[in-house]
Scaffold this motif. Structure first.
Motif, PDB file in Angstrom:
ATOM      1  N   LEU A  50       0.824  -1.268   0.064  1.00 39.73           N
ATOM      2  CA  LEU A  50       0.166  -0.091  -0.009  1.00 39.73           C
ATOM      3  C   LEU A  50       0.766   1.263   0.099  1.00 39.73           C
ATOM      4  N   SER A  51       0.806   2.036  -1.037  1.00 41.93           N
ATOM      5  CA  SER A  51       1.757   3.212  -1.105  1.00 41.93           C
ATOM      6  C   SER A  51       0.736   4.236  -1.606  1.00 41.93           C
ATOM      7  N   ARG A  52      -0.555   4.207  -1.514  1.00 44.04           N
ATOM      8  CA  ARG A  52      -1.465   5.275  -2.149  1.00 44.04           C
ATOM      9  C   ARG A  52      -2.394   5.517  -0.944  1.00 44.04           C
ATOM     10  N   ASP A  53      -2.888   6.858  -1.196  1.00 45.02           N
ATOM     11  CA  ASP A  53      -4.024   7.506  -0.165  1.00 45.02           C
ATOM     12  C   ASP A  53      -5.301   6.935  -0.548  1.00 45.02           C
ATOM     13  N   VAL A  54      -5.554   6.833  -1.936  1.00 44.07           N
ATOM     14  CA  VAL A  54      -6.868   6.457  -2.465  1.00 44.07           C
ATOM     15  C   VAL A  54      -6.405   5.140  -3.402  1.00 44.07           C
ATOM     16  N   VAL A  55      -7.590   4.237  -3.035  1.00 50.35           N
ATOM     17  CA  VAL A  55      -7.164   2.657  -3.883  1.00 50.35           C
ATOM     18  C   VAL A  55      -8.335   2.291  -4.590  1.00 50.35           C
ATOM     19  N   GLU A  56      -8.319   2.022  -5.707  1.00 50.60           N
ATOM     20  CA  GLU A  56      -9.302   1.280  -6.151  1.00 50.60           C
ATOM     21  C   GLU A  56      -9.624  -0.287  -6.098  1.00 50.60           C
ATOM     22  N   VAL A  57     -11.019  -0.373  -5.320  1.00 48.53           N
ATOM     23  CA  VAL A  57     -11.281  -1.800  -4.864  1.00 48.53           C
ATOM     24  C   VAL A  57     -12.261  -2.397  -5.745  1.00 48.53           C
ATOM     25  N   MET A  70     -14.996   0.819  -6.824  1.00 44.98           N
ATOM     26  CA  MET A  70     -15.001   1.733  -5.880  1.00 44.98           C
ATOM     27  C   MET A  70     -13.519   2.381  -5.516  1.00 44.98           C
ATOM     28  N   LEU A  71     -13.629   3.426  -5.345  1.00 46.03           N
ATOM     29  CA  LEU A  71     -12.434   4.487  -4.991  1.00 46.03           C
ATOM     30  C   LEU A  71     -12.496   4.670  -3.489  1.00 46.03           C
ATOM     31  N   ILE A  72     -11.769   4.125  -2.673  1.00 52.18           N
ATOM     32  CA  ILE A  72     -11.763   4.206  -1.059  1.00 52.18           C
ATOM     33  C   ILE A  72     -10.609   4.822  -0.473  1.00 52.18           C
ATOM     34  N   ARG A  73     -10.716   5.641   0.469  1.00 49.03           N
ATOM     35  CA  ARG A  73      -9.456   6.126   1.245  1.00 49.03           C
ATOM     36  C   ARG A  73      -8.853   5.012   2.029  1.00 49.03           C
ATOM     37  N   ALA A  74      -7.562   4.855   1.966  1.00 53.49           N
ATOM     38  CA  ALA A  74      -6.749   3.901   2.917  1.00 53.49           C
ATOM     39  C   ALA A  74      -7.005   3.880   4.338  1.00 53.49           C
ATOM     40  N   ASP A  75      -7.310   5.272   4.563  1.00 51.09           N
ATOM     41  CA  ASP A  75      -7.697   5.349   6.257  1.00 51.09           C
ATOM     42  C   ASP A  75      -8.899   5.419   6.546  1.00 51.09           C
ATOM     43  N   GLY A 116     -11.789  -1.966  11.771  1.00 49.75           N
ATOM     44  CA  GLY A 116     -11.079  -0.818  11.842  1.00 49.75           C
ATOM     45  C   GLY A 116     -10.915  -0.158  10.564  1.00 49.75           C
ATOM     46  N   LYS A 117      -9.426   0.422  10.358  1.00 49.16           N
ATOM     47  CA  LYS A 117      -9.133   0.970   9.033  1.00 49.16           C
ATOM     48  C   LYS A 117      -8.696   0.184   7.996  1.00 49.16           C
ATOM     49  N   MET A 118      -9.135   0.372   6.687  1.00 46.45           N
ATOM     50  CA  MET A 118      -8.796  -0.528   5.595  1.00 46.45           C
ATOM     51  C   MET A 118      -7.376  -0.509   5.426  1.00 46.45           C
ATOM     52  N   SER A 119      -6.673   0.298   6.015  1.00 46.73           N
ATOM     53  CA  SER A 119      -5.153   0.113   5.780  1.00 46.73           C
ATOM     54  C   SER A 119      -4.573  -1.041   6.683  1.00 46.73           C
ATOM     55  N   GLU A 120      -5.221  -0.989   7.565  1.00 47.65           N
ATOM     56  CA  GLU A 120      -4.904  -2.244   8.669  1.00 47.65           C
ATOM     57  C   GLU A 120      -5.502  -3.630   8.278  1.00 47.65           C
ATOM     58  N   ASN A 121      -6.144  -3.663   7.073  1.00 51.51           N
ATOM     59  CA  ASN A 121      -6.764  -4.989   6.818  1.00 51.51           C
ATOM     60  C   ASN A 121      -6.186  -5.656   5.269  1.00 51.51           C
ATOM     61  N   GLY A 122      -4.883  -5.114   5.246  1.00 48.29           N
ATOM     62  CA  GLY A 122      -4.299  -5.920   4.037  1.00 48.29           C
ATOM     63  C   GLY A 122      -4.569  -5.239   2.743  1.00 48.29           C
ATOM     64  N   LEU A 123      -5.137  -3.940   2.914  1.00 51.21           N
ATOM     65  CA  LEU A 123      -5.177  -2.980   1.445  1.00 51.21           C
ATOM     66  C   LEU A 123      -4.084  -3.044   0.784  1.00 51.21           C
ATOM     67  N   ILE A 124      -4.101  -3.069  -0.496  1.00 52.19           N
ATOM     68  CA  ILE A 124      -2.919  -3.124  -1.315  1.00 52.19           C
ATOM     69  C   ILE A 124      -3.324  -2.078  -2.619  1.00 52.19           C
ATOM     70  N   TYR A 128      -7.361  -5.672  -5.190  1.00 56.85           N
ATOM     71  CA  TYR A 128      -7.876  -5.740  -3.852  1.00 56.85           C
ATOM     72  C   TYR A 128      -9.316  -5.847  -4.143  1.00 56.85           C
ATOM     73  N   GLU A 129     -10.065  -7.189  -3.534  1.00 60.20           N
ATOM     74  CA  GLU A 129     -11.263  -7.075  -3.590  1.00 60.20           C
ATOM     75  C   GLU A 129     -12.042  -7.612  -2.412  1.00 60.20           C
ATOM     76  N   ILE A 130     -13.256  -6.783  -1.927  1.00 60.91           N
ATOM     77  CA  ILE A 130     -13.868  -7.179  -0.757  1.00 60.91           C
ATOM     78  C   ILE A 130     -15.303  -7.668  -1.075  1.00 60.91           C
ATOM     79  N   HIS A 131     -15.729  -8.683  -0.071  1.00 62.86           N
ATOM     80  CA  HIS A 131     -16.996  -9.291  -0.120  1.00 62.86           C
ATOM     81  C   HIS A 131     -17.751  -8.610   0.845  1.00 62.86           C
ATOM     82  N   LEU A 132     -18.944  -8.475   0.348  1.00 61.73           N
ATOM     83  CA  LEU A 132     -20.003  -7.812   1.480  1.00 61.73           C
ATOM     84  C   LEU A 132     -21.158  -8.883   1.641  1.00 61.73           C
TER      85      LEU A 132
END
Length: 137
Positions: A50-57, A70-75, A116-124, A128-132
């Motif tokens: 993770l090296s960006r502030d905003v990441v596409e997932v 979606m574009l999400i903030r890392a924090d 918690g924060k997305m950056s603490e959950n293995g966001l790269i 990166y794909e998340i399931h709801l």
């Protein structure tokens, strides 16, 4: 007789031209591979980080087959991402609280829901794909 010799001469001339053109396809020149060799030493292996502030997932609701980018903030907090994703997929009904939905990392759902924060959950940065999932209490 002269007419036949002109036709015969024309046919021989056309056959000769066709033979000259086909010679170039019979023995093609070898292709230089120097550019391929030059790149051999410059290849760099990609390390997921993770090296960006905003990441596409990729945001997916597997039970419904709905997905969206979606574009999400890392924090961003997981609860913010759930709210944003529900709205994006059209699952933002008032009678279903956000607390009934859980987010999971698509590559490791067995690890449990994200907190918690997305950056603490293995966001790269990429892929990166998340399931709801709807899990009412």
């Amino acid at each position: 007789m002269a007419r036949r010799s002109n036709i015969l001469a024309g046919a021989v001339l056309l056959a000769g031209l066709a033979a000259l053109n086909s010679v170039s396809f019979v023995n093609p020149q070898p292709v230089e591979r120097s550019s391929r060799m030059a790149m051999k030493g410059s290849a760099v292996e990609w390390v997921p980080k993770l090296s960006r502030d905003v990441v596409e997932v990729m945001f997916t609701a597997p039970a419904q087959g709905a997905r969206s980018r979606m574009l999400i903030r890392a924090d961003a907090d997981v609860s913010e991402v759930i709210k944003q994703g529900r709205k994006k997929l059209g699952f933002d009904q008032d009678w279903m609280p956000d607390s009934d939905f859980k987010l999971y990392n698509a590559e490791d759902e067995d690890a449990g829901p994200l907190k918690g924060k997305m950056s603490e959950n293995g966001l790269i940065d990429f892929s990166y794909e998340i399931h709801l999932y709807y899990e009412p209490q």
